[in-house]
Design a protein around this motif. Structure first.
Motif, mmCIF file in Angstrom:
data_model
loop_
_atom_site.group_PDB
_atom_site.id
_atom_site.type_symbol
_atom_site.label_atom_id
_atom_site.label_comp_id
_atom_site.label_asym_id
_atom_site.label_seq_id
_atom_site.Cartn_x
_atom_site.Cartn_y
_atom_site.Cartn_z
ATOM 1 N N ASP A 1 -4.341 6.110 -4.382
ATOM 2 C CA ASP A 1 -3.972 4.658 -4.436
ATOM 3 C C ASP A 1 -4.604 4.047 -2.999
ATOM 4 O O ASP A 1 -4.463 4.667 -1.826
ATOM 5 C CB ASP A 1 -2.537 4.502 -4.712
ATOM 6 N N LEU A 2 -4.499 2.931 -3.072
ATOM 7 C CA LEU A 2 -4.909 1.959 -1.943
ATOM 8 C C LEU A 2 -4.002 0.517 -2.151
ATOM 9 O O LEU A 2 -4.427 -0.064 -3.014
ATOM 10 C CB LEU A 2 -6.586 1.713 -2.058
ATOM 11 N N HIS A 3 -3.912 0.040 -0.924
ATOM 12 C CA HIS A 3 -3.259 -1.085 -0.937
ATOM 13 C C HIS A 3 -3.434 -2.025 0.280
ATOM 14 O O HIS A 3 -3.322 -1.248 1.474
ATOM 15 C CB HIS A 3 -1.457 -1.284 -1.252
ATOM 16 N N ARG A 4 -3.824 -3.389 0.280
ATOM 17 C CA ARG A 4 -3.984 -4.012 1.401
ATOM 18 C C ARG A 4 -2.661 -4.274 2.041
ATOM 19 O O ARG A 4 -1.421 -4.313 1.410
ATOM 20 C CB ARG A 4 -4.385 -5.295 1.028
ATOM 21 N N LEU A 5 -2.585 -4.307 3.523
ATOM 22 C CA LEU A 5 -1.418 -4.806 4.069
ATOM 23 C C LEU A 5 -1.260 -6.313 4.403
ATOM 24 O O LEU A 5 -2.382 -6.982 4.507
ATOM 25 C CB LEU A 5 -1.637 -4.126 5.692
ATOM 26 N N ALA A 6 -0.142 -6.712 4.173
ATOM 27 C CA ALA A 6 -0.102 -8.315 4.174
ATOM 28 C C ALA A 6 1.186 -8.524 5.065
ATOM 29 O O ALA A 6 2.405 -7.979 4.827
ATOM 30 C CB ALA A 6 -0.216 -8.971 2.905
ATOM 31 N N HIS A 7 1.438 -9.756 5.668
ATOM 32 C CA HIS A 7 2.476 -10.246 6.211
ATOM 33 C C HIS A 7 3.523 -10.744 5.070
ATOM 34 O O HIS A 7 3.122 -11.158 4.033
ATOM 35 C CB HIS A 7 2.183 -11.268 7.207
ATOM 36 N N GLY A 8 4.840 -10.655 5.544
ATOM 37 C CA GLY A 8 5.705 -11.059 4.521
ATOM 38 C C GLY A 8 6.260 -9.883 3.674
ATOM 39 O O GLY A 8 6.942 -10.497 2.472
#
Length: 158
Positions: free
Chosen positions: A9-16
């Motif tokens: 799996d791979l997920h983008r990092l995001a603020h909030g």
């Protein structure tokens, strides 16, 4: 009889967003973006378990367009997955995670992750391996904008 499979799996990092990996909240300025909580470790684990058991993948069983899975804790999805393999008289006997990220540093959280996974999987902590690798500043990981995980799972008959 053993069944072995690899999940990814791979997920983008995001603020909030909160950063959860293998069910553990990790203090960081960004979290993983996803329909659920975005836990790359648990998602890779779930996919590996499902594949080894000959079941459909995580996206088929828990689709990201279904509102009931919006922001769901991935531990709930893991528990549902374990129920499915119990119906096939299978159990997890070993897991091995490799995370790919440049930040945050995950090693301080390995033991906490292992303790939680040991409890949920009903598996001796010695059968859970966790490690992380840096991209050495190359590609998406070098930009510190995503985290990926590979998870190898061994299932055996109950």
């Amino acid at each position: 009889m053993m069944k072995i499979s690899l999940g990814f799996d791979l997920h983008r990092l995001a603020h909030g967003r909160k950063l959860k990996i293998c069910g553990i909240e990790i203090p960081f300025e960004k979290g993983l973006l996803g329909h659920s909580d975005g836990d790359v470790g648990l998602h890779a684990l779930i996919d590996a378990i499902l594949s080894a058991a000959g079941l459909p993948d995580i996206g088929t069983l828990f689709p990201d367009n279904d509102p009931k899975y919006k922001d769901i804790d991935s531990l709930i999805l893991l528990k549902k997955t374990l129920e499915l393999i119990q119906e096939k008289n299978l159990k997890v006997s070993q897991v091995d995670f490799t995370f790919i990220c440049d930040a945050p540093k995950l090693s301080p959280y390995y033991e906490k992750m292992k303790k939680l996974l040991s409890k949920v999987l009903k598996l001796d902590i010695s059968e859970i391996r966790i490690k992380a690798r840096s991209t050495e500043g190359l590609g998406w990981g070098g930009e510190k904008d995503a985290i990926a995980c590979f998870c190898l799972v061994v299932l055996e008959k109950n």
